[in-house]
Scaffold this motif. Structure first.
Motif, short mmCIF file in Angstrom:
data_model
loop_
_atom_site.label_atom_id
_atom_site.label_comp_id
_atom_site.label_asym_id
_atom_site.label_seq_id
_atom_site.Cartn_x
_atom_site.Cartn_y
_atom_site.Cartn_z
N VAL A 8 0.84 -1.20 0.00
CA VAL A 8 0.00 0.00 0.00
C VAL A 8 0.87 1.25 0.00
N LEU A 9 1.89 1.28 0.85
CA LEU A 9 2.74 2.47 0.96
C LEU A 9 3.64 2.66 -0.25
N TRP A 10 4.27 1.60 -0.71
CA TRP A 10 5.26 1.75 -1.79
C TRP A 10 4.62 1.92 -3.15
N ASN A 11 3.35 1.70 -3.29
CA ASN A 11 2.67 1.90 -4.56
C ASN A 11 1.98 3.26 -4.65
N MET A 12 2.28 4.15 -3.72
CA MET A 12 1.71 5.50 -3.79
C MET A 12 2.50 6.31 -4.81
N ASP A 13 1.81 7.24 -5.48
CA ASP A 13 2.49 8.10 -6.43
C ASP A 13 3.15 9.28 -5.71
N ASP A 15 2.54 12.44 -5.81
CA ASP A 15 1.61 13.39 -5.22
C ASP A 15 1.13 12.92 -3.85
N ALA A 16 0.84 11.62 -3.71
CA ALA A 16 0.40 11.08 -2.43
C ALA A 16 1.52 11.20 -1.39
N TRP A 17 2.76 10.94 -1.82
CA TRP A 17 3.88 11.10 -0.88
C TRP A 17 4.08 12.57 -0.49
N ALA A 18 3.83 13.48 -1.42
CA ALA A 18 3.92 14.91 -1.08
C ALA A 18 2.87 15.27 -0.03
N VAL A 19 1.67 14.73 -0.17
CA VAL A 19 0.64 14.96 0.83
C VAL A 19 1.11 14.41 2.17
N CYS A 20 1.73 13.24 2.17
CA CYS A 20 2.24 12.67 3.42
C CYS A 20 3.27 13.59 4.08
N GLY A 21 4.07 14.26 3.27
CA GLY A 21 5.01 15.23 3.83
C GLY A 21 4.28 16.34 4.57
N ILE A 22 3.20 16.84 3.99
CA ILE A 22 2.40 17.87 4.65
C ILE A 22 1.73 17.32 5.90
N LEU A 23 1.23 16.08 5.82
CA LEU A 23 0.60 15.46 7.00
C LEU A 23 1.59 15.34 8.16
N SER A 24 2.87 15.25 7.85
CA SER A 24 3.90 15.12 8.89
C SER A 24 4.15 16.39 9.68
N LEU A 25 3.84 17.54 9.10
CA LEU A 25 4.22 18.81 9.72
C LEU A 25 3.74 18.97 11.16
N PRO A 26 2.46 18.77 11.48
CA PRO A 26 2.06 18.93 12.89
C PRO A 26 2.79 17.95 13.81
N HIS A 27 3.04 16.76 13.32
CA HIS A 27 3.69 15.76 14.17
C HIS A 27 5.15 16.12 14.43
N LEU A 28 5.79 16.76 13.48
CA LEU A 28 7.14 17.27 13.72
C LEU A 28 7.09 18.37 14.78
N LEU A 29 6.08 19.24 14.69
CA LEU A 29 5.90 20.28 15.71
C LEU A 29 5.68 19.65 17.08
N TYR A 30 4.81 18.63 17.15
CA TYR A 30 4.54 17.98 18.43
C TYR A 30 5.82 17.38 19.02
N LEU A 162 -4.97 6.96 -1.34
CA LEU A 162 -5.68 7.32 -0.13
C LEU A 162 -5.43 6.32 1.00
N LEU A 163 -5.42 5.04 0.68
CA LEU A 163 -5.14 4.03 1.71
C LEU A 163 -3.72 4.18 2.26
N GLY A 164 -2.78 4.46 1.37
CA GLY A 164 -1.40 4.67 1.81
C GLY A 164 -1.28 5.90 2.70
N MET A 165 -1.95 6.98 2.32
CA MET A 165 -1.91 8.19 3.14
C MET A 165 -2.53 7.95 4.51
N ALA A 166 -3.67 7.25 4.54
CA ALA A 166 -4.32 6.98 5.83
C ALA A 166 -3.44 6.10 6.70
N THR A 167 -2.78 5.13 6.09
CA THR A 167 -1.86 4.27 6.84
C THR A 167 -0.68 5.09 7.37
#
Length: 183
Positions: A8-13, A15-30, A162-167
């Motif tokens: 699921v994770l390694w088959n993301m394109d 753009d999905a990985w770029a979204v994951c980078g953005i999803l990481s931002l609050p967690h880096l702050l935390y 979407l499944l990769g991002m949610a994971t």
């Protein structure tokens, strides 16, 4: 299970990985503020309020990024006719439980408790009732249940990313909980 998650994770394109980078931002702050709270205390007159405002802003960026990605991905077309009753029931249950945990934590410990007041110089009372008597990290579990509630509603017609991002997002919440438990 492990090989399926890797698939699921390694088959993301990209753009999905770029979204994951953005999803990481609050967690880096935390992680930063949990391990180095003095950095914010040294520059902010009201560190809990400052942290809360930063977290709100980053949550807004996360939301906008996921929505933008969703709108740009042609496979992501949601129509109620593509759902079945079990999907709707599952989504409603996950969303209701997730939001009950999130509302519960704010009611139990307030903004100072949620936004690291114990680390940022504010007094936070210990609370062992709801939602802490249900799960160890109710805010993070509630957020994860909310994410998967939304995914369960749209997964039949969603882009595979979407499944990769949610994971990935679930993993971020797990890591944040571990940081708070062990660092």
């Amino acid at each position: 299970v492990r090989s399926h998650m890797a698939h699921v994770l390694w088959n993301m394109d990209a753009d999905a990985w770029a979204v994951c980078g953005i999803l990481s931002l609050p967690h880096l702050l935390y992680a930063w503020l949990w391990t180095r709270p003095q950095d914010l205390r040294n520059v902010a007159e009201r560190p809990v309020a400052t942290f809360a405002n930063l977290a709100y802003a980053l949550k807004g960026v996360q939301f906008a990024t996921v929505i933008y990605w969703w709108m740009q991905t042609r496979e992501n077309v949601f129509e109620w006719k593509d759902t079945n009753l079990m999907q709707v029931i599952l989504a409603a249950a996950l969303l209701a439980i997730g939001q009950a945990l999130n509302v519960g934590i704010y009611r139990a410990i307030g903004k100072p408790g949620v936004y690291y007041g114990c680390r940022l110089g504010e007094s936070v009372s210990w609370h062992d009732g709801f939602p802490f008597n249900v799960v160890r990290h109710p805010q993070y579990v509630g957020a994860v249940l909310t994410v998967w509630g939304m995914v369960s509603l749209v997964f039949r017609t969603a882009h595979p990313g979407l499944l990769g991002m949610a994971t990935f997002w679930t993993t971020l919440y797990t890591i944040t909980a571990l940081v708070e438990d062990y660092l």
